[in-house]
Design a protein around this motif. Structure first.
Motif, PDB file in Angstrom:
ATOM      1  N   ARG A 128       0.825  -1.221   0.000  1.00 20.48           N
ATOM      2  CA  ARG A 128       0.000   0.000   0.000  1.00 20.48           C
ATOM      3  C   ARG A 128       0.853   1.263   0.000  1.00 20.48           C
ATOM      4  O   ARG A 128       0.426   2.327   0.458  1.00 20.48           O
ATOM      5  CB  ARG A 128      -0.944   0.008   1.212  1.00 20.48           C
ATOM      6  CG  ARG A 128      -2.005  -1.090   1.158  1.00 20.48           C
ATOM      7  CD  ARG A 128      -3.332  -0.663   1.761  1.00 20.48           C
ATOM      8  NE  ARG A 128      -4.266  -1.788   1.771  1.00 20.48           N
ATOM      9  CZ  ARG A 128      -4.376  -2.663   2.771  1.00 20.48           C
ATOM     10  NH1 ARG A 128      -3.624  -2.532   3.855  1.00 20.48           N
ATOM     11  NH2 ARG A 128      -5.243  -3.658   2.704  1.00 20.48           N
TER      12      ARG A 128
ATOM     13  N   GLU B 114       2.925   1.464   5.945  1.00 22.39           N
ATOM     14  CA  GLU B 114       1.769   0.628   6.244  1.00 22.39           C
ATOM     15  C   GLU B 114       2.061  -0.824   5.900  1.00 22.39           C
ATOM     16  O   GLU B 114       2.618  -1.139   4.847  1.00 22.39           O
ATOM     17  CB  GLU B 114       0.523   1.086   5.473  1.00 22.39           C
ATOM     18  CG  GLU B 114      -0.654   0.164   5.798  1.00 22.39           C
ATOM     19  CD  GLU B 114      -1.972   0.596   5.187  1.00 22.39           C
ATOM     20  OE1 GLU B 114      -2.037   1.671   4.578  1.00 22.39           O
ATOM     21  OE2 GLU B 114      -2.943  -0.165   5.348  1.00 22.39           O
TER      22      GLU B 114
ATOM     23  N   GLY C 267     -11.659 -11.328   5.038  1.00 16.21           N
ATOM     24  CA  GLY C 267     -12.076  -9.995   5.457  1.00 16.21           C
ATOM     25  C   GLY C 267     -12.796 -10.152   6.784  1.00 16.21           C
ATOM     26  O   GLY C 267     -13.876 -10.743   6.830  1.00 16.21           O
ATOM     27  N   SER C 268     -12.205  -9.643   7.845  1.00 11.98           N
ATOM     28  CA  SER C 268     -12.724  -9.925   9.176  1.00 11.98           C
ATOM     29  C   SER C 268     -14.111  -9.347   9.391  1.00 11.98           C
ATOM     30  O   SER C 268     -14.422  -8.248   8.938  1.00 11.98           O
ATOM     31  CB  SER C 268     -11.792  -9.332  10.227  1.00 11.98           C
ATOM     32  OG  SER C 268     -10.616 -10.090  10.307  1.00 11.98           O
ATOM     33  N   ALA C 269     -14.905 -10.082  10.131  1.00 13.46           N
ATOM     34  CA  ALA C 269     -16.224  -9.620  10.537  1.00 13.46           C
ATOM     35  C   ALA C 269     -16.077  -8.465  11.529  1.00 13.46           C
ATOM     36  O   ALA C 269     -15.047  -8.339  12.192  1.00 13.46           O
ATOM     37  CB  ALA C 269     -16.993 -10.774  11.172  1.00 13.46           C
ATOM     38  N   PRO C 270     -17.116  -7.622  11.641  1.00  9.93           N
ATOM     39  CA  PRO C 270     -17.038  -6.468  12.563  1.00  9.93           C
ATOM     40  C   PRO C 270     -16.793  -6.878  14.012  1.00  9.93           C
ATOM     41  O   PRO C 270     -16.197  -6.104  14.778  1.00  9.93           O
ATOM     42  CB  PRO C 270     -18.395  -5.777  12.386  1.00  9.93           C
ATOM     43  CG  PRO C 270     -19.265  -6.733  11.627  1.00  9.93           C
ATOM     44  CD  PRO C 270     -18.354  -7.630  10.861  1.00  9.93           C
ATOM     45  N   PHE C 271     -17.225  -8.066  14.386  1.00 12.28           N
ATOM     46  CA  PHE C 271     -16.976  -8.537  15.750  1.00 12.28           C
ATOM     47  C   PHE C 271     -15.467  -8.668  16.010  1.00 12.28           C
ATOM     48  O   PHE C 271     -14.948  -8.203  17.024  1.00 12.28           O
ATOM     49  CB  PHE C 271     -17.678  -9.885  15.958  1.00 12.28           C
ATOM     50  CG  PHE C 271     -17.669 -10.396  17.375  1.00 12.28           C
ATOM     51  CD1 PHE C 271     -18.507  -9.856  18.329  1.00 12.28           C
ATOM     52  CD2 PHE C 271     -16.817 -11.432  17.748  1.00 12.28           C
ATOM     53  CE1 PHE C 271     -18.500 -10.341  19.640  1.00 12.28           C
ATOM     54  CE2 PHE C 271     -16.806 -11.922  19.051  1.00 12.28           C
ATOM     55  CZ  PHE C 271     -17.657 -11.376  19.994  1.00 12.28           C
TER      56      PHE C 271
ATOM     57  N   VAL D 190     -13.094  -7.196  14.188  1.00 12.36           N
ATOM     58  CA  VAL D 190     -12.526  -5.851  14.051  1.00 12.36           C
ATOM     59  C   VAL D 190     -12.677  -5.092  15.367  1.00 12.36           C
ATOM     60  O   VAL D 190     -11.748  -4.426  15.836  1.00 12.36           O
ATOM     61  CB  VAL D 190     -13.213  -5.078  12.901  1.00 12.36           C
ATOM     62  CG1 VAL D 190     -12.853  -3.601  12.923  1.00 12.36           C
ATOM     63  CG2 VAL D 190     -12.852  -5.700  11.544  1.00 12.36           C
TER      64      VAL D 190
ATOM     65  N   ARG E 276      -3.649  -4.068  12.857  1.00 12.60           N
ATOM     66  CA  ARG E 276      -4.332  -3.217  11.882  1.00 12.60           C
ATOM     67  C   ARG E 276      -4.334  -3.859  10.500  1.00 12.60           C
ATOM     68  O   ARG E 276      -5.332  -3.761   9.755  1.00 12.60           O
ATOM     69  CB  ARG E 276      -3.654  -1.852  11.851  1.00 12.60           C
ATOM     70  CG  ARG E 276      -4.351  -0.829  11.005  1.00 12.60           C
ATOM     71  CD  ARG E 276      -5.793  -0.632  11.392  1.00 12.60           C
ATOM     72  NE  ARG E 276      -6.085   0.762  11.709  1.00 12.60           N
ATOM     73  CZ  ARG E 276      -7.292   1.205  12.004  1.00 12.60           C
ATOM     74  NH1 ARG E 276      -8.335   0.369  12.037  1.00 12.60           N
ATOM     75  NH2 ARG E 276      -7.492   2.468  12.302  1.00 12.60           N
TER      76      ARG E 276
ATOM     77  N   ASP F 170      -7.208  -6.180  10.276  1.00 13.34           N
ATOM     78  CA  ASP F 170      -8.491  -5.485  10.080  1.00 13.34           C
ATOM     79  C   ASP F 170      -8.684  -5.075   8.633  1.00 13.34           C
ATOM     80  O   ASP F 170      -9.787  -5.174   8.087  1.00 13.34           O
ATOM     81  CB  ASP F 170      -8.540  -4.205  10.930  1.00 13.34           C
ATOM     82  CG  ASP F 170      -8.909  -4.474  12.368  1.00 13.34           C
ATOM     83  OD1 ASP F 170      -9.028  -5.655  12.746  1.00 13.34           O
ATOM     84  OD2 ASP F 170      -9.063  -3.498  13.125  1.00 13.34           O
ATOM     85  N   ARG F 171      -7.618  -4.553   8.029  1.00 12.79           N
ATOM     86  CA  ARG F 171      -7.750  -3.956   6.697  1.00 12.79           C
ATOM     87  C   ARG F 171      -7.746  -4.984   5.572  1.00 12.79           C
ATOM     88  O   ARG F 171      -8.087  -4.652   4.434  1.00 12.79           O
ATOM     89  CB  ARG F 171      -6.624  -2.932   6.478  1.00 12.79           C
ATOM     90  CG  ARG F 171      -6.822  -1.662   7.298  1.00 12.79           C
ATOM     91  CD  ARG F 171      -5.683  -0.681   7.082  1.00 12.79           C
ATOM     92  NE  ARG F 171      -5.920   0.590   7.793  1.00 12.79           N
ATOM     93  CZ  ARG F 171      -4.984   1.504   8.015  1.00 12.79           C
ATOM     94  NH1 ARG F 171      -3.753   1.311   7.591  1.00 12.79           N
ATOM     95  NH2 ARG F 171      -5.281   2.621   8.654  1.00 12.79           N
ATOM     96  N   PHE F 172      -7.347  -6.208   5.873  1.00 16.62           N
ATOM     97  CA  PHE F 172      -7.256  -7.233   4.820  1.00 16.62           C
ATOM     98  C   PHE F 172      -8.631  -7.531   4.235  1.00 16.62           C
ATOM     99  O   PHE F 172      -9.595  -7.762   4.963  1.00 16.62           O
ATOM    100  CB  PHE F 172      -6.640  -8.509   5.390  1.00 16.62           C
ATOM    101  CG  PHE F 172      -6.518  -9.614   4.373  1.00 16.62           C
ATOM    102  CD1 PHE F 172      -5.767  -9.449   3.214  1.00 16.62           C
ATOM    103  CD2 PHE F 172      -7.152 -10.829   4.571  1.00 16.62           C
ATOM    104  CE1 PHE F 172      -5.653 -10.464   2.278  1.00 16.62           C
ATOM    105  CE2 PHE F 172      -7.047 -11.859   3.645  1.00 16.62           C
ATOM    106  CZ  PHE F 172      -6.297 -11.672   2.495  1.00 16.62           C
ATOM    107  N   GLU F 173      -8.693  -7.529   2.916  1.00 20.80           N
ATOM    108  CA  GLU F 173      -9.949  -7.778   2.225  1.00 20.80           C
ATOM    109  C   GLU F 173      -9.635  -8.324   0.847  1.00 20.80           C
ATOM    110  O   GLU F 173      -8.917  -7.692   0.075  1.00 20.80           O
ATOM    111  CB  GLU F 173     -10.720  -6.461   2.073  1.00 20.80           C
ATOM    112  CG  GLU F 173     -12.184  -6.555   2.420  1.00 20.80           C
ATOM    113  CD  GLU F 173     -12.822  -5.179   2.492  1.00 20.80           C
ATOM    114  OE1 GLU F 173     -12.988  -4.665   3.601  1.00 20.80           O
ATOM    115  OE2 GLU F 173     -13.118  -4.634   1.416  1.00 20.80           O
TER     116      GLU F 173
ATOM    117  N   THR G  30     -18.516 -19.241   9.143  1.00 24.17           N
ATOM    118  CA  THR G  30     -19.035 -18.505   7.977  1.00 24.17           C
ATOM    119  C   THR G  30     -17.867 -17.931   7.161  1.00 24.17           C
ATOM    120  O   THR G  30     -17.914 -17.934   5.928  1.00 24.17           O
ATOM    121  CB  THR G  30     -19.976 -17.369   8.422  1.00 24.17           C
ATOM    122  OG1 THR G  30     -19.366 -16.656   9.507  1.00 24.17           O
ATOM    123  CG2 THR G  30     -21.310 -17.913   8.885  1.00 24.17           C
TER     124      THR G  30
END
Lengths: 356, 356
Positions: B17, B115, B172-176, B178, B276, B279-282, B308
């Motif tokens: 990045r 980053e 891509g991590s779930a909001p829980f 994150v 971090r 979290d950002r991995f997608e 899931t």
């Protein structure tokens, strides 16, 4: 405007695990009318953090924490029932607690407050009934910490309520819940602003309280709910920098908001006492026929007070001779479902209260 | 004694990045022998916190973190395979990271480190293969963060591994997840000792790291496992005082021990960068035929990388053309099951690696 009223506790008030309180009181609010037979009272205990302001009323029209459940024609029907909600002993919304003035010294108790047990909170509510001349409640009801308190109430004051509703409570927290609460307390204790409990009211351990509340918020909900609610949505305009660790996802922004609200409202020492009381609470059995009928509600997605806890509660009530109904709700909202999944909770609570 | 070896990264090394690293390197360890065809290499990425010391070896007989899986005759069989484990780029066990010296200044990078992306960790491992003259790995495998890294590896370096094993990873991590990582980072950021990243190595933000690790430990396991393991057992001799908030339950003592080990081992800034990056991995899709066969393992009690997530990984691999097998393990140990439920993981991984 306040709808808050106060009931004096017996003076001295002997605490369950030792020590006494002098000149202590319980703050409460009420909705509906006590009938002539004095047999229509619903006594409501709260979770760890709310006040007795469970619902709006003419005297205090600000929103309450259970407005959609408690009111005229609602599940807890104030046209039929006289509903009394109490602020827990040890809390900081009018009832005596660590932030209150110790009459012996004229200063706040802080860590000189005697040990708080869930049983003390139960007795605090019982004394409100006595002060109102009510011998027997129609139903005692409570969610979360309140779901523990109602069990302690039945144990310490058998016969003082005919029916019991325990929502997402426990007879003794699982180590997972103990670990999470331990960590919440540690966040407060580790905050230099805590000052071994001697912080000034205007300079609380904000950092510790923020962390504690955020952790609470995470565990009060469920991963599945947040998938639907937040997904991986970003905060609009949040800077994306290499070394920025500031909130970037919507879920982080939500936690921020929850923490900010809490920090200005709740006293840190009260939090520590209430949290520890929850860890230490343990009830093996209930006295025979302490209540006639019971409803136990659990939520399948609750990671803090799992359905296994609810099954134990139901079995223990059943063994005491109470006609017990166990409802395992498939709500997606986790521990906090009682605040959110209004249709399911209205149905279960309303049906139970009407069938009498 | 150390079995650690180093591979230089291309100089400059362009980060995914933006930004570059100069004179950077990756620490790695190996077991077994590279065969003449150079087609028996297993490249192993780790979770967030371990080093490349995955298993004991003659050069370093101290216990590794996957001793029961990796060795002669074990699931990752070092009699058949040349196994190379890498310390993640951005970590602090030999690979270049925020705690390393920036050759441009002669001082530690700290927050001047560019980053870090999960893709950079993947490329770090790829460069180790290149440095060893290995064109194509037999299998790339990783648990947790490593389960993300192997997916990034397949995306960035299609064809560089024939097979892939992703264990309890995510696209891509779930909001829980994150939210939990956000809170772990906040505990470090809020520790005055963190000093905006400028702490001396001998005076790290211990309090923040302790809280972060304890929270990690809670979420790496499952409530059910702890019920069996700790129940409500008390620490023998722990004082029971009204205002004591010191550890009292065995589960609290366990968290203490985990936190103490971590605080002396892991650098806080490295933790922040790696956390971090997770979290950002997608990753939306994988290149066609980036790997031939894939095994995706998830654990039904994992609250951090739920099944899931594993199903999404398997579907994405399948769409890329990989013959994919998804195993949803009913292990009770949650996210950390790969470290504990050795029989199940040995069976799944061993079977997959032998079938070729």
């Amino acid at each position: 405007m306040s709808a808050r009223q106060y009931a004096a506790l017996p003076d001295p008030f002997a605490m369950y695990r030792g020590g006494v309180l002098r000149g202590a009181r319980i703050a409460w609010e009420s909705w509906g009318q006590l009938n002539q037979a004095k047999d229509n009272t619903i006594l409501l205990f709260t979770g760890l953090s709310p006040s007795a302001h469970a619902a709006a009323s003419p005297a205090d029209p600000t929103p309450g924490w259970w407005d959609e459940i408690l009111g005229p024609g609602l599940a807890i029907d104030t046209q039929r029932h006289f509903v009394v909600a109490v602020n827990s002993l040890g809390s900081c919304f009018g009832s005596t607690g660590p932030a209150s003035t110790d009459p012996a010294t004229g200063k706040a108790y802080r860590l000189d407050f005697p040990e708080l047990a869930v049983e003390d909170i139960a007795s605090g509510g019982y004394e409100v009934l006595r002060a109102l001349g009510i011998e027997r409640a129609h139903t005692v009801i409570g969610p979360s910490l309140g779901g523990m308190v109602v069990l302690a109430f039945a144990a310490r004051h058998p016969g003082a309520a005919r029916r019991l509703v325990s929502i997402s409570g426990s007879l003794g927290s699982a180590p997972f819940a103990v670990a999470l609460r331990s960590l919440q307390r540690e966040a407060i204790l580790a905050d230099p602003a805590w000052q071994a409990g001697q912080y000034a009211p205007e300079a609380p351990p904000r950092t510790g309280l923020r962390l504690a509340r955020k952790l609470g918020t995470i565990t009060y909900r469920s991963a599945g709910e947040w998938d639907l609610r937040f997904g991986r949505e970003r905060i609009p305009g949040a800077p994306h920098e290499a070394n920025s660790f500031a909130p970037e996802f919507q879920v982080e922004s939500y936690l921020e908001a929850q923490a900010e609200k809490f920090v200005t409202a709740f006293d840190a020492n009260c939090y520590l006492y209430l949290s520890r009381a929850m860890d230490r609470f343990e009830l093996e059995a209930l006295p025979p026929h302490c209540v006639e009928r019971a409803l136990v509600i659990g939520v399948t997605t609750d990671i803090l007070f799992p359905v296994t806890d609810q099954r134990r509660i139901a079995a223990t009530l059943e063994r005491s001779g109470a006609a017990t109904e166990l409802v395992e709700m498939p709500s997606i909202e986790g521990h906090d479902a009682f605040l959110v999944d209004i249709p399911r909770f209205s149905d279960a609570i309303g049906t139970f209260l009407r069938a009498s």
